[in-house]
Design an enzyme around this catalytic site. Structure first.
Site, PDB file in Angstrom:
ATOM      1  N   ASP A 121       8.599   2.089   4.965  1.00  7.54           N
ATOM      2  CA  ASP A 121       9.311   3.340   4.713  1.00  7.54           C
ATOM      3  C   ASP A 121      10.418   3.594   5.736  1.00  7.54           C
ATOM      4  OD1 ASP A 121       9.819   5.598   3.169  1.00  7.54           O
ATOM      5  OD2 ASP A 121       8.472   6.878   4.320  1.00  7.54           O
ATOM      6  N   ASP A 159       8.476  -0.300  -1.693  1.00  6.46           N
ATOM      7  CA  ASP A 159       9.703  -0.116  -0.899  1.00  6.46           C
ATOM      8  C   ASP A 159      10.099  -1.324  -0.065  1.00  6.46           C
ATOM      9  OD1 ASP A 159      10.127   2.410  -1.834  1.00  6.46           O
ATOM     10  OD2 ASP A 159       9.535   3.451  -0.019  1.00  6.46           O
ATOM     11  N   ASP A 309       3.800  13.778  -1.262  1.00  9.03           N
ATOM     12  CA  ASP A 309       4.818  12.834  -0.801  1.00  9.03           C
ATOM     13  C   ASP A 309       5.192  13.002   0.666  1.00  9.03           C
ATOM     14  OD1 ASP A 309       5.231  11.592  -3.316  1.00  9.03           O
ATOM     15  OD2 ASP A 309       6.425  13.300  -3.965  1.00  9.03           O
TER      16      ASP A 309
END
Length: 468
Positions: A121, A159, A309
């Site tokens: 991330d 990701d 989130d």
């Protein structure tokens, strides 16, 4: 363990126009019920519903909450992916062995999301993971040892390929090598494992760019790629994007790959990606491998609905308001049939004694009289020290029924802690489960299932089904 969702800055920077297009596309038929006999990609069987999830625990702890029925019937009743996101070399093998063993005992397909790569991330809300790539490989090795030999779906590192803005060119090359090695390790440990790599989503990188990155990260050794994890783009948009990625891969000499789409919250509505942790979104298609598209292996709930989130709430924390908002206006899930055993010629995996056993469950049919209009079949789908999981299949007789009630007597020391796909009541040792609103009406020969978790030693009860 609460999964930490992928929350990259790139995911947040969807333009207003892009969001409008996504929502317009999703508006019609947003909650397609994809079950049934439609064709799929390369997988057969039934997806595993883990009974030890944050939403299941919340439902158990809050039986009288006004939101519980919706959350139970439309979220907790569905299979979702188990995230391996808390980096712990010492326990991850046992966790995987236990989870995969429980799915194997149930004759169903487990789904794992690996989320432990260094610098995940790019230091955002879901930062963490392994301290370095060498340690990461050790972690993957330990996971691979717990995979068993039957079909398991693995979503490798959300990701990790679509988000590279924080990496230098040499760091990108090192990550690509790590992903390639991880894929080979997982597939080598279990040839029946289906490994999918990160393709971002349809409103992020161009298909040609994403395809080139997938090739560099070793997609040739994987089964394909996944998209839309923790995002809201419509299934139609993601499928079109997937076709473009597949075409671009073919142009680079890579063929035979498939797509998986996260439909956990792409059922419509609009708003900023991180607005109030997305109480304005809706769940999409219920999880299934019956996608009706030969390019798509599955619609999965990779990001468990209701888990935040990192915007308004802590990343990965379960929030009932989010789950209720996502599910409130969605249709009821399709009535399921008995799970199909995952095909394999290899032996099942031996699991620790504290994990669910892999002994094939005993099935004892106990039909009710013909006049009652239904019969019921019981299975103990898994057992562990001090408890077990039971499953009951209700079948209508020679004519349609409008509802059903199943009753049985609990064994000595048995108590039920949780039930799903049915309304449970107990009085002393008498247990009664009635259908919920969406699975009571059955055509002649039609089936419905409910399950429960119980404390005590598993027994095979004599059960009775009464139709209404």
């Amino acid at each position: 363990m609460s999964p930490l969702p992928a929350t990259s800055p790139a995911r947040r920077r969807l333009t207003t126009a892009g969001l409008a297009a996504v929502c317009a596309t999703a508006a019609a038929g947003a909650w397609t019920l994809a079950g049934g006999t439609a064709s799929a990609g390369t997988i057969s069987g039934a997806l595993y519903r883990d009974s030890d999830t944050a939403v299941a625990r919340w439902v158990t702890a809050n039986p009288n909450d006004s939101r519980t029925a919706v959350i139970r019937d439309k979220v907790a009743s569905q299979p979702s992916s188990r995230w391996l996101s808390s980096f712990n070399l010492g326990t991850v093998q046992a966790e995987v062995t236990s989870y995969v063993g429980a799915a194997t005992a149930a004759g169903q397909i487990p789904q794992l999301t690996l989320y432990g790569i260094p610098n995940r991330d790019c230091g955002g809300a879901s930062a963490g993971g392994a301290p370095d790539l060498a340690t990461y490989q050790t972690w993957v090795d330990n996971i691979a040892r717990g995979l068993g030999s039957q079909t398991v779906l693995i979503l490798l590192e959300p990701d990790s390929i679509a988000l590279q803005t924080c990496l230098s060119s040499s760091e990108i090359q090192a990550r690509d090598a790590a992903l390639r090695t991880a894929t080979q390790t997982l597939k080598g440990a279990n040839p029946n494992a289906k490994v999918y790599l990160d393709a971002g989503h349809s409103a992020w990188n161009a298909a040609s760019v994403q395809a080139s990155r997938l090739v560099a990260a070793g997609v040739a050794d994987a089964d394909g790629f996944y998209s839309n994890v923790s995002n809201f783009n419509s299934t139609a948009n993601e499928a079109a994007f997937g076709r473009s990625v597949l075409s671009a891969l073919s142009g680079q000499g890579v063929s035979g790959k498939r797509q998986v789409i996260d439909t956990s919250r792409n059922g419509g509505a609009s708003g900023d990606w991180c607005g109030d942790d997305n109480t304005d979104r809706r769940i999409g298609s219920y999880p299934t491998i019956a996608t009706g598209d030969a390019n798509i292996d599955a619609y999965l709930w990779v990001k468990p609905p209701g888990e935040a989130d990192g915007c308004k709430y802590a990343a990965g924390s379960f929030q009932p308001d989010l789950a209720y908002s996502l599910a409130g206006s969605a249709p009821n899930p399709p009535v399921t049939t008995a799970p199909t055993t995952v095909p394999t010629t290899a032996p099942t995996t031996t699991v620790p004694t504290t994990a669910p056993t892999t002994t094939p469950p005993a099935t004892v049919p106990t039909p009710t009289p013909a006049a009652a209009g239904c019969s019921a079949t019981y299975q103990t789908t898994s057992t562990w020290s001090g408890g077990f999981q039971g499953q009951v299949t209700v079948k209508a007789g020679g004519s349609a029924i409008g509802g059903w009630t199943v009753t049985w007597t609990l064994g000595s020391g048995q108590t039920i802690s949780q039930a799903w796909n049915g309304e449970l009541s107990t009085s002393g040792s008498a247990a009664t489960v009635r259908n919920v609103s969406w699975n009571g009406a059955l055509a002649a020969g039609g089936t419905a299932q409910f399950g429960f978790l119980a404390n005590g030693t598993a027994t095979t009860p004599a059960i009775t089904c009464t139709a209404s």
